[in-house]
Enzyme design. Structure first.
Site, PDB file in Angstrom:
ATOM      1  N   GLY A 168       0.791  -1.227   0.000  1.00 58.58           N
ATOM      2  CA  GLY A 168       0.000   0.000   0.000  1.00 58.58           C
ATOM      3  C   GLY A 168       0.821   1.273   0.000  1.00 58.58           C
ATOM      4  CB  CYS A 186     -25.200 -10.733 -18.010  1.00 55.78           C
ATOM      5  SG  CYS A 186     -24.534 -10.614 -19.683  1.00 55.78           S
ATOM      6  CB  CYS A 219     -23.657 -14.853 -20.099  1.00 55.28           C
ATOM      7  SG  CYS A 219     -23.139 -13.925 -18.643  1.00 55.28           S
ATOM      8  CB  CYS A 232     -20.535  -9.570 -18.536  1.00 55.79           C
ATOM      9  SG  CYS A 232     -21.496 -10.837 -17.747  1.00 55.79           S
ATOM     10  CB  CYS A 277     -19.858 -12.096 -21.073  1.00 51.30           C
ATOM     11  SG  CYS A 277     -21.580 -11.932 -21.521  1.00 51.30           S
TER      12      CYS A 277
END
Lengths: 285, 256, 362
Positions: free
Chosen positions: A31, A240, A243, A265, A271
């Protein structure tokens, strides 16, 4: 079709060593933003030069590279970066998340969980999570070193008092292992939970701002919030259209000029794989 | 009893010019010390040296910390000092805009110190902010308004709330009533006196206004050209000044 | 039925082909050659070299041709090329005192050793469109005379001899290298000058102008402006001495600025400095003014909050390649971020609507 005029993956070995040192330091202090001497790349600053330099430094000839932008492999900038590495490194490329050993991304984390054989490289525009609260680099570095993060929560407090919610929907700040507050790059907050405890190495490169930071595998990542206003990973409340996935982040597509729209997606590989496996959404052909 | 703050031989120079020199005193818990003098007398320099905003050239500023007892704040590390200044210390600036975040709501201003020390419950932070706004006589309905929409007196009271919300043990005040209208000053003084008494605050108040110290301070130091020329109980110094400069200072104002 | 957008790859290829065609323009017009650009658009070439921080007129001319005359794009091409070049070493500092000057003027002294040389300047031309230039075949002839032998000393040296200007002590510390180390604050003067010399001309000009208008005013006089060729020498370890490896044209500007003094120090003029590749007068003068403004702290002046006094602000925003890249990146797709904002706004509006209905019902 490697371009022989340039070194493997464009950058000279000395520069790559310098970047690897920054990456190692970043992994050692999760970080923490490590300053590095970002090079001018043959693509504009802000278009992924940080990610490209990090990828160039970690790529080996045996790697398989995937590049996505907004989750998709065929968006123009993803195509441009993939072509760049095909030309300068001659590495294999793929659009399949599971086949890739290095994935460079802009704004998304793939839906498919990553493994410990993979590296995810993020393109970062503004690495400093405190930047819009405090414009001065010298001051924000001091705030990080002294762990003075009260201001970050003031921002979230202001959001709630004004909107009733934390009005940050992407580039949602996170705290790493209880120490550094980090900008996860402009991924939607839907992706935040995937940052923590990930098996893959996550590397973040900001070229223009000359910073690299990193998350080693299985790092603790906590999205900042309040106890009574907990962090929520949200997305459009639809399956979606292609899909039928209900667990993936969705793009909204306008399909006519009378307000018709559908949701698909944003991760094109996810997808496509689902469609190939026989899943079918209500808008699929 | 151990002093809360013990100042020993503090000096600060600006090139050849003396900011303050050879200042020593002890402040005991619950005590309010007033520092008076005309502008340029070194009182603000001294205050900033004590509060860690300026590094003194010589001397010690020993604070009785909660964890480790008396500790010299001049030589402690910057993280430690900054930690002190957002927990056990508070600093009230003369100009409210130096001590407030003008782009942040009143509630956010009061809540910042709480969040800086780890408060993470929005409802509780807001509750405390509401409570404090009321204590400094600001309508709680203004909690989401920015201080830019407040009057000068309200801004100053907000600054006080923002500083006192974490229950600091020592408050530094730099001309807290300066720049306010006389009627507004009176109300603020009244409020400060109430808070000091109710919370048992220890405070160091720098001012050129003798009325302020008359009302708030237990003890008084008179400064001239960077040095303390007279010190004692407030009433004693004001009613029977010994040093020629103190006499001049006292005679030049109306008695309160 | 909806089919997801595909074909980014083909679109990019076609766009590049179209760009190439547009670059060439009407093929019945003869093509521009690199030598033509180098010789006839010299000031563009100079700017590209200066801000690209690579001295190579032919490459700069090529970059201008490739970028269709977009100078920032050309600078970008040069910078990207520059990254790939190996470093053989550092030259010795160039001696601008030994410059063979094409132009040398001082605004502070009417006459001085070495003389005032106007040189090829626009300064006293009337800005009238010259339609004769539209007709081709012109062969202008300038009168010539023998160069006056002798030194052309720096104007500031005269002032320095009398102690009238602050000392600029010789310093052999190797300067930091902005292209090899990340830019970090606080930045010393060497680093600031390095950033300014390749800073965007427009940005530097705007900042310099702002100081003249009172935002960090420092009362600059152009002590001297000189343009000409200097030798570049490099120490060759194998030889044990320095040899000349080439010659470059530079523009140098030294300003004499408002004096200051204190009880202990008598009043003295102060300095601002500008040094730029090629003939880049506007840039060199701007650089000197901004350099001087940034020195407020070491000279013990007040920070009046002027943009040109703010080192972080100036250095982090002066590079046009960084700026243009980040500015233009907002053209890239941001569907994902925008989608998450859409969701949030819809949610907040829904809730606001619900509260209103509820209030109305109550």
């Amino acid at each position: 079709m490697t371009d022989q005029a340039y070194n493997f993956a464009y950058l000279d070995e000395q520069t790559k060593r310098m970047i690897r040192r920054a990456i190692l330091k970043g992994l050692a202090i999760p970080g923490y933003q490590v300053p590095f001497a970002s090079r001018e790349m043959p693509m504009p600053y802000g278009w992924g030069t940080g990610g490209v330099q990090v990828s160039a430094a970690v790529l080996t000839p045996d790697d398989t590279l995937k590049v996505i932008d907004q989750g998709a492999d065929d968006t123009t900038n993803a195509v441009s970066i993939r072509t760049f590495f095909e030309r300068t490194a001659g590495v294999k490329t793929t659009t399949r998340t599971t086949d890739a050993s290095v994935i460079q991304t802009r704004h998304r984390i793939p839906e498919e969980p990553l493994t410990d054989n993979q590296i995810l490289v993020y393109q970062v525009p503004i690495p400093e999570p405190l930047r819009f609260l405090e414009p001065r680099e010298s001051e924000t570095r001091k705030m990080h070193s002294l762990e003075e993060y009260g201001l970050m929560h003031v921002k979230l407090y202001e959001d709630i008092s004004r909107h009733g919610h934390i009005a940050t929907s992407y580039a949602y700040p996170v705290k790493i292992e209880g120490r550094y507050v980090m900008d996860p790059s402009p991924i939607p907050k839907f992706d935040n939970p995937k940052l923590g405890d990930m098996a893959a190495i996550q590397l973040f490169g900001a070229g223009r701002e000359q910073r690299i930071y990193a998350l080693p595998p299985y790092t603790q990542v906590v999205s900042l919030d309040f106890e009574d206003h907990p962090f929520e990973a949200s997305k459009a409340d639809h399956p979606c259209g292609l899909c039928d996935a209900t667990d993936s982040y969705l793009d909204e597509v306008i399909i006519d000029d009378t307000g018709g729209r559908m949701f698909v997606c944003s991760d094109t590989d996810y997808c496509a794989a689902r469609q190939a496996a026989g899943f079918k959404g209500k808008d699929a052909a | 009893m151990r002093p809360l703050l013990s100042v020993q031989g503090v000096a600060k120079r600006y090139g050849a010019h003396i900011g303050c020199a050879d200042v020593s005193f002890d402040l005991y818990p619950g005590e309010v010390m007033g520092i008076v003098g005309e502008s340029g007398s070194g009182k603000s320099t001294l205050l900033n040296c004590m509060a860690g905003h300026l590094a003194p050239d010589a001397g010690q500023v020993v604070f009785d910390t909660r964890a480790e007892g008396p500790k010299d704040t001049v030589t402690m590390s910057e993280p430690e000092r900054r930690m002190l200044s957002r927990t056990d210390w508070a600093f009230v600036h003369q100009h409210a805009r130096d001590g407030l975040r003008m782009g942040v709501s009143a509630g956010g201003n009061v809540g910042e110190r709480l969040m800086a020390v780890g408060a993470r419950h929005y409802g509780e932070i807001r509750g405390k902010a509401t409570d404090w706004l009321e204590r400094v006589e600001i309508d709680a309905a203004r909690i989401d308004d920015r201080p830019t929409t407040f009057s000068g007196g309200m801004q100053q009271r907000l600054q006080i709330a923002r500083n006192l919300v974490t229950g600091p043990r020592l408050v530094f005040m730099d001309e807290p009533t300066g720049g306010l209208d006389v009627s507004v000053q009176a109300r603020l003084l009244d409020l400060l006196r109430g808070l000091v008494r109710d919370m048992g605050l220890s405070a160091i108040i720098v001012t050129h206004d003798l009325a302020v110290v008359r009302l708030l301070a237990d003890r008084l130091m008179v400064m001239k050209s960077g040095r303390v020329v007279e010190a004692g109980l407030t009433d004693q110094v004001l009613d029977d000044p010994q040093h020629a400069y103190s006499q001049l200072l006292v005679s030049s104002v109306l008695q309160v | 039925m909806y089919v997801a957008v595909k074909g980014g790859e083909r679109a990019i290829e076609s766009a590049h082909a179209w760009l190439a065609e547009e670059r060439r323009g009407d093929t019945s017009i003869s093509e521009l050659g690199i030598p033509q650009i180098r010789e006839q658009l010299k000031l563009s070439v100079d700017r590209v070299m200066a801000e690209g921080s690579l001295y190579d007129p032919d490459l700069a001319a090529l970059a201008i041709k490739q970028s269709r005359g977009d100078l920032i794009e050309a600078i970008f091409l040069i910078r990207a090329y520059r990254t790939t070049l190996p470093r053989f070493g550092a030259s010795s500092p160039v001696d601008t005192g030994a410059m063979s000057c094409d132009r040398r003027i001082s605004a502070t002294f009417k006459d001085l050793p070495g003389g005032q040389i106007l040189g090829p300047t626009f300064d006293y031309t009337h800005r009238l469109l010259d339609f004769k230039l539209a007709a081709e075949g012109e062969l202008p002839q300038a009168p010539t005379r023998e160069a006056t032998p002798g030194n052309v000393p720096h104007v500031t040296e005269f002032l320095n001899r009398e102690g009238l200007i602050e000392e600029a002590p010789h310093d052999d510390t190797p300067p930091p290298d902005l292209t090899r180390e990340p830019l970090e604050m606080p930045a010393d003067r060497a680093l600031r000058l390095q950033a300014l010399t390749r800073a965007d001309e427009g940005f530097t000009l705007g900042l310099a102008y702002s100081t003249q208008r009172g935002y960090g005013r420092n009362h600059a006089f152009v002590g001297e402006l000189r343009i000409g060729a200097v030798a570049v020498e490099m120490d060759i370890p194998e030889l044990g001495f320095a040899i000349e490896i080439g010659e470059i044209t530079l523009t140098e500007c030294e300003t004499v600025n408002q004096f200051k003094g204190s009880k202990t120090e008598p009043p003295q003029f102060t300095r601002g400095y500008g040094l730029v590749f090629g003939q880049s007068e506007r840039k060199a003068i701007s650089m000197a003014l901004v350099d001087r403004a940034l020195r407020w702290e070491e000279l013990g002046e007040d920070n009046v909050g002027a943009p040109a006094q703010d080192t972080e602000f100036v250095l982090y925003h002066a590079d046009n390649i960084q700026a243009t890249g980040f500015l233009e990146h907002i053209k890239l797709p941001h569907y994902v971020d925008f989608q998450s904002e859409l969701e949030l706004v819809r949610k907040l509006r829904r809730e606001a609507g619900a509260t209103e209905t509820q209030e109305a019902a109550e």
